[in-house]
Write a protein that holds these residues in place. Structure first.
Motif, short mmCIF file in Angstrom:
data_model
loop_
_atom_site.label_atom_id
_atom_site.label_comp_id
_atom_site.label_asym_id
_atom_site.label_seq_id
_atom_site.Cartn_x
_atom_site.Cartn_y
_atom_site.Cartn_z
N SER A 715 6.68 1.79 3.46
CA SER A 715 6.18 0.55 2.89
C SER A 715 5.22 -0.18 3.81
O SER A 715 5.50 -0.37 4.99
CB SER A 715 7.35 -0.37 2.56
N ALA A 716 4.10 -0.64 3.23
CA ALA A 716 3.19 -1.52 3.96
C ALA A 716 3.70 -2.95 3.94
O ALA A 716 3.34 -3.76 4.79
CB ALA A 716 1.79 -1.45 3.36
N SER A 717 4.54 -3.28 2.94
CA SER A 717 5.04 -4.66 2.84
C SER A 717 6.05 -4.86 1.72
O SER A 717 6.75 -5.86 1.71
CB SER A 717 3.88 -5.64 2.64
N THR A 718 6.10 -3.94 0.76
CA THR A 718 6.95 -4.15 -0.41
C THR A 718 7.93 -2.98 -0.58
O THR A 718 7.75 -1.91 0.01
CB THR A 718 6.10 -4.28 -1.69
N LEU A 898 1.13 -3.86 6.70
CA LEU A 898 1.21 -2.94 7.83
C LEU A 898 0.21 -1.79 7.67
O LEU A 898 0.09 -1.20 6.60
CB LEU A 898 2.62 -2.37 7.94
N MET A 899 -0.49 -1.46 8.75
CA MET A 899 -1.48 -0.39 8.73
C MET A 899 -0.97 0.88 9.40
O MET A 899 -1.33 1.97 9.00
CB MET A 899 -2.76 -0.86 9.43
N GLN A 900 -0.15 0.73 10.41
CA GLN A 900 0.30 1.89 11.17
C GLN A 900 1.53 2.52 10.50
O GLN A 900 2.49 1.83 10.16
CB GLN A 900 0.64 1.50 12.60
N LEU A 907 9.74 -0.53 8.80
CA LEU A 907 10.02 -1.58 7.81
C LEU A 907 10.82 -1.03 6.63
O LEU A 907 11.73 -1.69 6.13
CB LEU A 907 8.71 -2.19 7.31
N SER A 908 10.48 0.17 6.19
CA SER A 908 11.17 0.77 5.04
C SER A 908 12.67 0.89 5.31
O SER A 908 13.50 0.60 4.45
CB SER A 908 10.58 2.14 4.71
N VAL A 909 13.01 1.33 6.51
CA VAL A 909 14.42 1.47 6.87
C VAL A 909 15.09 0.10 6.89
O VAL A 909 16.20 -0.08 6.36
CB VAL A 909 14.56 2.17 8.24
N ARG A 910 14.43 -0.89 7.47
CA ARG A 910 15.05 -2.22 7.58
C ARG A 910 15.22 -2.87 6.20
O ARG A 910 16.20 -3.58 5.96
CB ARG A 910 14.22 -3.09 8.51
N LEU A 911 14.25 -2.66 5.30
CA LEU A 911 14.40 -3.20 3.95
C LEU A 911 15.65 -2.62 3.28
O LEU A 911 16.43 -3.34 2.65
CB LEU A 911 13.16 -2.88 3.11
N SER A 912 15.82 -1.31 3.38
CA SER A 912 17.00 -0.67 2.78
C SER A 912 18.28 -1.19 3.41
O SER A 912 19.26 -1.49 2.71
CB SER A 912 16.92 0.85 2.93
#
Length: 957
Positions: A715-718, A898-900, A907-912
């Protein structure tokens, strides 16, 4: 008979059981699958329609290039192929081969970089037998735009020679070694490398050393290139090679820099800029130079003292050089000579003052000036040289910097457009006002024809008309360039040409423009559903080209341009249209005619998304992309009637192994009774008797994207919707309509009734619902959690929390003041801070932080160029002081999204983890429970779970 029936029942039950087992055997999407998901790109059709090529690449790693023969249905595969093209005669395919991803990565781990890393190779495929010729270390290649038979490729620097086994210690050997060392040093310093011209049929090659730039003429009859200087015997210069005479010709040598080479359509004329000034000179004075195959002598056309050059102006090294279609005119760039400042050698660097001075008289505020510094320094102003009349004419000026030419650059009129007088209002007055001028290219005169237009005036292809959509009166306008009046072309038409769904407090834009019909006879424009044919002279009434078929069938019909080089639509053309049903969301293609009274003919339509329609230049073969939520947008081929549709690719066959889910359109009404639509994504094997946790994600309106395929990707943000749905979440994506002055409340009025409508259906676990959104969506989430406790958790990415401070801030990505956003665009307040102070406060979550009870995760990065980082900080600090459960993720050096890839994965892991903890009772990760102190930053990411998950069926303590 009974025995047969019994066997049939048993067989049927076995099938059902097998299907059920197959469904249960499907895997759940995890964060580990991202790198295995592929993307399709680079598709091309050969001109004769006999071959199609495309690339399939993983999100990270090595991909493959495929070439498909449409005749025998055979497909050839080439590892790591990219940047592929067909030759114009459809006999060859050329592409570059990337180095192996893992080898490059391994070398980078060893701190290797630049020339120490492996480089691309070149592959030349003969399509008749698919035989391949490979060339190592190629940085680029070019083919003629129209001609065939030739290929030019530019090599990388050669690898250093291996050390000699035995050193020659004699005097002669030492002298030879010294010469070799000197040559190697010069070669190392030189930028130029070998350029190779290859005859594709014979394989014969011609090699040219020290080349830094090169172009083909359109027909391939000439190859032009620039060489770098090596020493006094090998000077920099411009050279030509005739592919018919097989002869190299020096055009100009001896100067320091040559650049900007450009040839006319026939390939017989060349223009370039050059200078004798060194790279260390404070000001480098360039001249415009010209050469042709007839005289074969170069000459200077323009420099600082040329007749027609404005006083204290000079030729720009950054301007584009362009010949007119007939080769009689040459267009180039000029600019005011910069002020020369003498270096102060009496002052130390640390004694120099560094400051920005802001004044109310500046046309652009300082941050915008600083952001545009490079653009300003490289800006050029269009000028023309009449090759027949041998005279220069300056077209663009400081007061009128933008000049537009007709499509062929052969007309006698140009259009100047300027917003210079209104730049001081940028940031709060939008759309920006503009003045327009007609420039007579024969007489050299300029006449103002438009004042303070809110539109974007342009020239028709033949230069007969100026045309534009005027937001002030919501109409299309045209004006003859021969002194005609401003004509409102659509004022008597009883349909709207402005976007009727536009809900920002500013003038709405138009539905779009389709193109011009041959000889500037008509222009095609869109209303909500249909295409209109307008007579630019105003003599003929507007004609609904699609006979209201779009409106009658709830279709949005739009012209598909199949020829990328098209300058106008032929008068007798068949038009191919995209057709999207605004109610059912079905999509497809239709056929219509420019000059035939007939309703559009449906060619293909289905519950998919269609895109990227492309046609072979000399054949009726087309390719297009088709997909939906469950199926990737793979590549298909067909004839122009879409009678023989064939699927070419299966980019992600592994998708069948995973639980994916479904999507459906849902309808409800807002608190104000406005009909709304949204998307509901359901898990695989959805059970209406079961209750599911639900994520609510939104951004403006998304329901038209029901058939969009979303790949599992970091995810870049969502939130990644397929990943959450595969993990047994419902995902609801509601549309939002807004009322000026009340953006936060408008979101509540649309979203909450939609959520309640779904809860009433019985399958939503109303105790475990969450919100997630980014930017504008992030703001609304930050607002909503001050007004409702309906949601168990929320994540807001880059939210504005305090409109009063954000209003006076800067969008650092552009240097633009943020005022326009609140007064006229997305934030929708509709007035200034001093005009509507209470609405700024009422819509600011910060002022109501004490009401928040929902655990909130914020992401706001410290290099965010859209929403100032301090907006996230303000909200976090308020909630932290109030002892509310709040976390903020700040990815260092990262932008608004997020670009990198490494950060996206994180971020994807933290969202989950965040949502699984609150909505599914999963253990909290260490970063949520204990944080990550700065002293262990980069060493411990805090992703470990604080306690192990409970085993299913175990009693809780």
């Amino acid at each position: 008979m009974k025995k047969f029936l019994c066997l049939a029942v048993v067989f049927g039950a076995t099938l059902l059981q097998a299907e059920a087992q197959q469904q249960t055997a499907k895997k759940t999407l995890t964060h580990e699958v991202y790198d295995s998901w592929n993307g399709l790109s680079g598709d091309r059709i050969s001109n004769n329609g006999q071959f199609v090529l495309y690339s399939i690449d993983p999100q990270e790693g090595d991909g493959d290039l495929y070439i498909r023969s449409m005749a025998n249905k055979a497909t050839a595969k080439y590892n790591r192929g990219s940047k592929a093209s067909f030759s114009n005669d459809s006999r060859f395919a050329i592409f570059q081969i990337k180095p192996e991803h893992q080898k490059v990565r391994a070398l980078k781990l060893k701190k290797k970089k630049g020339d120490d890393l492996p480089k691309d190779s070149l592959a030349i495929v003969k399509l008749a037998d698919m035989s391949v010729v490979k060339v190592p270390r190629v940085q680029s290649y070019k083919l003629p735009k129209e001609g065939s038979g030739w290929l030019a490729y530019h090599l990388e620097k050669p690898l250093p020679e291996k050390k000699e086994a035995k050193k020659d210690t004699t005097a002669a050997g030492a002298e030879k070694a010294g010469e070799k060392k000197s040559t190697l040093k010069k070669n190392k310093d030189a930028k130029g490398t070998d350029l190779v011209l290859r005859n594709l049929s014979t394989g014969q090659e011609h090699r040219f050393p020290r080349v830094v730039d090169y172009i083909f003429s359109e027909q391939g009859n000439m190859l032009y290139f620039v060489k770098d200087e090596l020493d006094s015997l090998h000077q920099a210069g411009v050279f030509a090679f005739s592919t018919s005479e097989l002869k190299e010709m020096p055009i100009d040598t001896g100067l320091v820099t040559y650049k900007g080479i450009s040839a006319d359509k026939a390939g017989n004329q060349l223009a370039y800029v050059a200078t004798a000034d060194t790279l260390k000179a404070d000001i480098r004075y360039f001249s415009l130079n010209y050469w042709n195959t007839k005289s074969r002598e170069s000459q200077v056309l323009a420099d600082t003292v040329a007749k027609g050059m404005p006083q204290d102006w000079m030729v720009s090294e950054h301007g584009s050089l362009m010949f007119s279609e007939d080769g009689k005119r040459l267009f180039f760039g000029t600019f005011p000579r910069p002020v020369r400042y003498e270096k102060d050698t009496t002052q130390l660097e640390e004694d120099k003052v560094s400051l920005d001075i802001w004044t109310y008289k500046d046309p652009l505020i300082q941050p915008m000036q600083l952001k545009q510094n490079d653009r300003t320094l490289k800006r050029s102003f269009l000028a023309m040289y009449d090759l027949k009349g041998e005279k220069m004419q300056q077209l663009a000026t400081l007061e009128m910097p933008d000049v537009y030419l007709d499509a062929y650059k052969t007309g006698d009129v140009a259009l100047g457009v300027s917003d210079e007088k209104y730049k001081i209002t940028i940031g709060y007055d939008t759309p920006t006002r503009k003045d327009a001028y007609l420039i007579d290219l024969k007489k050299g005169t300029t006449k103002q024809v438009l004042t303070e237009s809110r539109g974007n005036p342009r020239l028709s292809p033949m230069g007969k008309y100026v045309y534009w959509y005027e937001p002030v009166d919501s109409s299309w306008h045209a004006m003859s360039t021969r002194g005609g009046a401003n004509i409102n072309l659509t004022k008597k038409v009883d349909v709207a040409f402005y976007d009727e769904d536009f809900d920002m407090p500013m003038l709405p834009d138009d539905y779009g423009f389709g193109g011009w019909v041959e000889n500037d006879s008509h222009l095609l424009v869109y209303d909500r559903h249909d295409i209109w044919k307008l007579d630019p002279s105003g003599k003929k009434a507007p004609v609904n080209l699609t006979d209201t078929y779009g409106r009658q069938n709830n279709l949005r019909l739009r012209y598909e341009k199949l020829d990328p080089e098209e300058k106008f639509i032929p008068a007798n053309a068949e038009l191919y249209l995209s057709g999207f049903n605004t109610l059912t969301k079905a999509d497809g293609y239709y056929k219509e005619y420019v000059n035939k009274d007939a309703k559009p003919e449906q060619l293909i339509s289905s519950d998919h998304g269609y895109s990227s329609l492309s046609k072979a230049k000399d054949d009726k073969l087309v390719t297009f992309r088709r997909g939906d939520f469950r199926n990737y947008n793979d590549l298909y081929t067909s004839d122009l009637n879409f009678a023989n549709v064939e699927r070419l690719t299966d980019a992600n066959p592994q998708a069948a192994e995973y639980k994916w889910g479904t999507v459906e359109l849902v309808n409800w009404k807002s608190t104000d009774g406005i009909p709304l639509q949204g998307l509901l994504y359901k898990p695989e094997n959805f059970d209406p008797n079961k209750k599911y946790p639900m994520m609510v994600y939104f951004y403006e309106r998304s329901s038209d994207g029901i058939h969009n395929h979303r790949v599992p990707a970091p995810s870049a943000s969502t939130i990644n919707i397929p990943l959450f749905v595969s993990n047994d979440y419902l995902v609801f994506v509601p549309d939002i309509v807004y009322q000026d002055g009340y953006p936060g409340e408008s979101a509540m009025d649309c979203i909450i009734p939609g959520v309640q409508m779904l809860v009433q259906q019985g399958f939503v676990d109303d105790k475990n619902m969450a919100l997630q959104g980014q930017s504008w969506g992030g703001y609304q989430i930050a607002y909503m959690v001050t007004r409702t406790n309906l949601f168990k958790a929320a994540m807001a990415g880059a939210p504005v929390s305090n409109m009063t401070s954000a209003y006076g801030g800067i969008r650092w990505g552009t240097g633009l003041s943020r005022q326009f956003q609140y007064e006229r665009t997305q934030s929708r307040i509709g007035g200034t801070l001093w005009e509507k102070p209470m609405q700024f406060i009422e819509n600011s979550p910060l002022f109501f932080a004490d009401r928040v009870q929902t655990p909130l995760l914020i992401m706001h990065n410290d290099n965010d160029g859209a929403v100032p980082w301090y907006q996230g900080i303000e909200y976090f600090m308020a909630l932290r002081r109030l002892n509310k459960p709040v976390w903020m993720l700040v990815y260092n050096g990262e932008e608004h999204n997020l670009m990198q890839r490494k950060n996206r994965k994180d971020l994807s892991v933290r969202l989950s983890q965040f949502f699984d903890h609150y909505l599914k009772g999963a253990p909290a990760p260490k970063w949520m429970e204990q944080g990550v102190p700065s002293v262990i930053k980069g060493k411990d990411y805090g992703l470990e779970l604080v306690r192990e998950p409970e085993v299913a069926g175990e009693a809780k303590e």
